[in-house]
Design a protein around this motif. Structure first.
Motif, PDB file in Angstrom:
ATOM      1  N   SER A   7      24.157  77.703  20.397  1.00 29.47           N
ATOM      2  CA  SER A   7      23.925  79.183  20.376  1.00 29.47           C
ATOM      3  C   SER A   7      22.421  79.659  20.907  1.00 29.47           C
ATOM      4  N   PHE A   8      22.400  80.822  21.316  1.00 39.00           N
ATOM      5  CA  PHE A   8      21.411  81.602  21.430  1.00 39.00           C
ATOM      6  C   PHE A   8      21.448  82.827  21.081  1.00 39.00           C
ATOM      7  N   ASP A   9      20.157  83.590  21.217  1.00 40.51           N
ATOM      8  CA  ASP A   9      20.196  85.106  20.799  1.00 40.51           C
ATOM      9  C   ASP A   9      21.047  85.961  21.717  1.00 40.51           C
ATOM     10  N   VAL A  10      20.790  85.638  22.980  1.00 39.32           N
ATOM     11  CA  VAL A  10      21.370  86.438  24.032  1.00 39.32           C
ATOM     12  C   VAL A  10      21.693  85.648  25.162  1.00 39.32           C
ATOM     13  N   ALA A  23      16.933  89.007  31.647  1.00 42.43           N
ATOM     14  CA  ALA A  23      16.804  88.012  30.703  1.00 42.43           C
ATOM     15  C   ALA A  23      15.358  87.891  30.279  1.00 42.43           C
ATOM     16  N   ASP A  24      14.437  88.224  31.407  1.00 38.72           N
ATOM     17  CA  ASP A  24      12.939  88.153  31.069  1.00 38.72           C
ATOM     18  C   ASP A  24      12.763  89.376  29.953  1.00 38.72           C
ATOM     19  N   ARG A  25      13.101  90.414  30.264  1.00 34.31           N
ATOM     20  CA  ARG A  25      12.948  91.462  29.315  1.00 34.31           C
ATOM     21  C   ARG A  25      13.595  91.337  27.900  1.00 34.31           C
ATOM     22  N   ALA A  26      14.574  90.836  27.849  1.00 34.95           N
ATOM     23  CA  ALA A  26      15.214  90.594  26.614  1.00 34.95           C
ATOM     24  C   ALA A  26      14.710  89.453  25.666  1.00 34.95           C
ATOM     25  N   SER A  27      13.705  88.631  26.569  1.00 33.73           N
ATOM     26  CA  SER A  27      13.272  87.517  25.679  1.00 33.73           C
ATOM     27  C   SER A  27      11.762  87.905  25.183  1.00 33.73           C
ATOM     28  N   ARG A  28      11.372  89.057  25.407  1.00 37.13           N
ATOM     29  CA  ARG A  28       9.832  89.413  25.012  1.00 37.13           C
ATOM     30  C   ARG A  28       9.582  89.824  23.581  1.00 37.13           C
ATOM     31  N   THR A  29      10.744  89.858  22.895  1.00 35.66           N
ATOM     32  CA  THR A  29      10.345  90.113  21.308  1.00 35.66           C
ATOM     33  C   THR A  29      10.889  88.804  20.537  1.00 35.66           C
ATOM     34  N   GLY A  30      10.901  87.731  21.140  1.00 35.85           N
ATOM     35  CA  GLY A  30      11.142  86.364  20.910  1.00 35.85           C
ATOM     36  C   GLY A  30      12.590  85.925  20.615  1.00 35.85           C
ATOM     37  N   LEU A  31      13.455  86.588  21.311  1.00 35.52           N
ATOM     38  CA  LEU A  31      14.882  86.227  21.461  1.00 35.52           C
ATOM     39  C   LEU A  31      15.127  84.977  22.326  1.00 35.52           C
ATOM     40  N   SER A  32      16.045  84.165  21.799  1.00 34.20           N
ATOM     41  CA  SER A  32      16.115  83.055  22.645  1.00 34.20           C
ATOM     42  C   SER A  32      17.283  83.466  23.778  1.00 34.20           C
ATOM     43  N   VAL A  33      17.068  83.243  25.132  1.00 34.95           N
ATOM     44  CA  VAL A  33      17.963  83.668  26.045  1.00 34.95           C
ATOM     45  C   VAL A  33      18.482  82.631  27.094  1.00 34.95           C
ATOM     46  N   ALA A  34      19.855  82.477  27.127  1.00 39.03           N
ATOM     47  CA  ALA A  34      20.450  81.793  28.195  1.00 39.03           C
ATOM     48  C   ALA A  34      20.727  82.350  29.538  1.00 39.03           C
ATOM     49  N   LEU A  35      20.366  81.790  30.532  1.00 36.50           N
ATOM     50  CA  LEU A  35      20.788  82.631  32.147  1.00 36.50           C
ATOM     51  C   LEU A  35      21.705  81.615  32.535  1.00 36.50           C
ATOM     52  N   TRP A 325      28.082  94.701  21.213  1.00 38.10           N
ATOM     53  CA  TRP A 325      27.408  93.468  21.498  1.00 38.10           C
ATOM     54  C   TRP A 325      27.505  93.302  23.192  1.00 38.10           C
ATOM     55  N   LEU A 326      28.240  93.896  23.729  1.00 36.67           N
ATOM     56  CA  LEU A 326      28.313  93.505  25.346  1.00 36.67           C
ATOM     57  C   LEU A 326      27.538  94.721  26.111  1.00 36.67           C
ATOM     58  N   TYR A 327      26.783  94.152  26.955  1.00 35.45           N
ATOM     59  CA  TYR A 327      26.141  95.126  27.981  1.00 35.45           C
ATOM     60  C   TYR A 327      26.391  94.641  29.446  1.00 35.45           C
ATOM     61  N   ALA A 328      25.700  95.589  30.291  1.00 33.88           N
ATOM     62  CA  ALA A 328      26.027  95.239  31.629  1.00 33.88           C
ATOM     63  C   ALA A 328      25.063  95.901  32.539  1.00 33.88           C
ATOM     64  N   VAL A 348      15.914  98.408  31.814  1.00 33.94           N
ATOM     65  CA  VAL A 348      16.324  99.120  30.740  1.00 33.94           C
ATOM     66  C   VAL A 348      17.251  98.343  29.604  1.00 33.94           C
ATOM     67  N   VAL A 349      18.306  97.616  30.063  1.00 28.58           N
ATOM     68  CA  VAL A 349      18.998  97.107  29.142  1.00 28.58           C
ATOM     69  C   VAL A 349      18.283  95.698  28.539  1.00 28.58           C
ATOM     70  N   GLY A 350      17.349  94.991  29.110  1.00 29.57           N
ATOM     71  CA  GLY A 350      16.592  94.151  28.366  1.00 29.57           C
ATOM     72  C   GLY A 350      15.450  94.685  27.211  1.00 29.57           C
ATOM     73  N   ASP A 351      14.983  95.788  27.685  1.00 26.85           N
ATOM     74  CA  ASP A 351      14.220  96.554  26.634  1.00 26.85           C
ATOM     75  C   ASP A 351      15.171  96.885  25.426  1.00 26.85           C
ATOM     76  N   VAL A 352      16.258  97.502  25.886  1.00 24.70           N
ATOM     77  CA  VAL A 352      17.047  97.633  24.530  1.00 24.70           C
ATOM     78  C   VAL A 352      17.576  96.729  23.678  1.00 24.70           C
ATOM     79  N   VAL A 353      17.820  95.402  24.282  1.00 22.78           N
ATOM     80  CA  VAL A 353      18.459  94.297  23.860  1.00 22.78           C
ATOM     81  C   VAL A 353      16.908  93.881  22.813  1.00 22.78           C
ATOM     82  N   ALA A 354      15.980  93.829  23.529  1.00 21.37           N
ATOM     83  CA  ALA A 354      14.638  93.132  22.920  1.00 21.37           C
ATOM     84  C   ALA A 354      14.512  93.859  21.455  1.00 21.37           C
TER      85      ALA A 354
END
Length: 509
Positions: A7-10, A23-35, A325-328, A348-354
């Motif tokens: 499991s990952f957060d994103v 992926a980089d932007r989504a990870s900036r508030t501590g979320l674990s991200v798989a690419l 939960w699904l973004y693009a 934009v989407v990375g910041d939204v998710v973060a």
């Protein structure tokens, strides 16, 4: 079959520049991200599109500059081998280890293989046992079946799978093994002759590049060139290509194609024929969703956009998926298919998710004046949680000779949208900075003025290095700078940017 699950957060599907940024932007508030990436990390732009194509065009552009500059001697045709060698350096010889190091350094988890949607917040990644499957672990001894890895996202999945080229349904075309943009940008030799099918960005750029490198090029376009730009832009590029020796044929398309040995024969819709050593098909691309299995999350064909695009709202959340939960982002959305616009969407989407799911103290979550766009909420227009520029300020640069650059709608698009616009055009050769650069300088620029709000809504530049002039226009459009204030932005003399003063004078200021 070997199956693993974690499991990952994103989870981000697609490791091109768009997926990397998301992926980089989504990870900036501590979320674990798989690419997840099935090919080279860095994607199309790094290895088969933006970067290598510009290298192939560069030598010819410099030669043209030398020819047009008094006191310099024409250096002659580019050394193709040296150009290809430089292209290989820019693409890192199609080795993505540098990009992989960046991904790992950013704290992201790279998963190699083909990712597809397998259910709510679930991504199935499959890679062959002997393929580039870093992070999969070993298959059981003697097991030749693919290794499958299930990635469960606690919060969000972001799709950034890009697009794929379209091959027209022309008899014999597929059997002729045509080049796509990939073969054109990664070739190791210049064909004696080349037929280019398509008058869009890829078609005109590759026609320009291979003509510069010594190939006899024929360009076939069903309509005019660069149909998404102002008409004068395509006309100027067509004129320049013809001057460079390209046989530009408008209003025609292939009706049949046959390859016999080292020769491709193309029968045209007007009854004529053309032969060449190679054929490049550049007739467009469609969002890459065919192998994504969108049905697994409840999306059917009726829920997709043109070409199978994932339909998203302004926060890049895919519509029609319960739970939000699904973004693009990027080409897969069909909104604005360029790398720079895709990377903008990724931010934009990375910041939204973060912002929606991140919990790290000291994060960059929005303030009370810029509310967190919770699931289902509409982000404020022009906030960093809305991809507003996709609608109002899309940018494009075509690196032909001359270059073409534009932001916002064309005049035709603006009028169709009901905008009260006036087009203000100016011949760039009349500007002092252009006359200093070259006695043969040729170019044209146009801005669109919203006559009610007295702001710019669009601009187009055609000329040498026109792409370098675009960002000033982009800032004016995005900032909605009033013309009366823009009048105080003094252009340096003598530069080509003095055209900004001429625009305002022509409009009556």
């Amino acid at each position: 079959m070997t199956v693993t699950e974690e499991s990952f957060d994103v989870v981000v599907i697609g490791g091109g520049p768009v997926g990397e940024n998301a992926a980089d932007r989504a990870s900036r508030t501590g979320l674990s991200v798989a690419l997840v990436e099935s090919e080279l990390v860095g994607g199309e732009c790094s290895y088969w599109a933006c970067m290598p194509s510009k290298v192939l065009l560069r030598a010819g552009a410099v030669r043209a500059l030398a020819r047009d500059t008094p006191g310099l001697t024409d250096p002659g045709a580019p050394d193709a081998a040296a150009v290809f060698a430089r292209r290989d350096e820019i693409t890192s010889h199609w080795d993505d280890s540098g990009q992989v190091s960046w991904v790992e350094g950013a704290g992201l988890t790279l998963v190699r293989g083909h990712g597809r949607l397998a259910g709510e917040r679930l991504v199935e990644v499959t890679a062959p046992k002997d393929g580039p499957a870093a992070g999969f672990g070993a298959a059981a001894e003697g097991d030749d079946a693919p290794v499958t890895r299930l990635l469960r996202a606690r919060h969000a999945v972001i799709v950034a799978t890009g697009s794929v080229p379209v091959l027209p349904d022309v008899p014999g075309l597929a059997e002729a093994a045509p080049w796509s943009s990939r073969e054109a940008t990664s070739a190791d030799a210049v064909p004696e002759s080349l037929v280019v099918v398509g008058g869009g960005v890829v078609g005109v750029e590759m026609a320009n590049a291979y003509a510069d490198l010594g190939s006899q090029v024929t360009l076939l376009a069903r309509g005019g060139l660069l149909s998404s730009a102002e008409p004068f832009a395509g006309e100027m590029v067509a004129e320049a290509l013809r001057a460079a020796g390209v046989d530009v044929r408008l209003g025609v398309e292939p009706s049949a194609v046959e390859r016999a040995g080292g020769t491709v024969t193309v029968t045209l819709s007007d009854g004529g024929t053309v032969t060449a050593a190679e054929i490049l098909v550049a007739t467009g691309r469609v969002p890459r969703t065919a192998d994504l299995d969108v049905a697994a999350v409840g999306l059917d064909e009726s829920a997709l956009g043109r070409g199978g695009a994932l339909v998203v709202d302004e926060s890049l959340q895919v519509t029609g998926v319960p739970g939000g939960w699904l973004y693009a982002c990027g080409d897969v959305t069909g909104r604005a298919p360029t790398t720079h616009q895709g990377k903008y969407q990724a931010r934009v989407v990375g910041d939204v998710v973060a912002a929606r799911y991140g919990t790290q103290e000291g994060d960059r979550s929005p303030t009370a004046g810029d509310p967190v766009p919770g699931v289902g909420a509409e982000p404020a227009r022009w906030s960093r949680y809305a991809a507003t520029a996709d609608q109002d300020a899309r940018v494009q640069v075509v690196f032909t000779q001359p270059q073409v650059a534009w932001v916002g709608p064309t005049e035709r698009e603006a009028r169709a949208a009901g905008l009260p616009v006036e087009a203000v055009s100016y011949d760039l050769s009349w500007v002092a900075g252009a006359s200093v650069e070259s006695p043969g300088y040729a170019g044209r620029a146009q801005v669109l003025v919203d006559t009610q709000r007295r702001v710019l809504v669009g601009a187009t530049f055609v000329g040498p290095d026109a792409g370098e002039m675009l960002h000033a226009a982009t800032i004016a459009v995005v900032g909605q700078v009033p013309l009366d204030r823009l009048w105080h932005a003094v252009p340096a003399y003598p530069t080509v940017s003095e055209v900004w003063l001429r625009f305002l004078e022509s409009y009556g200021l």
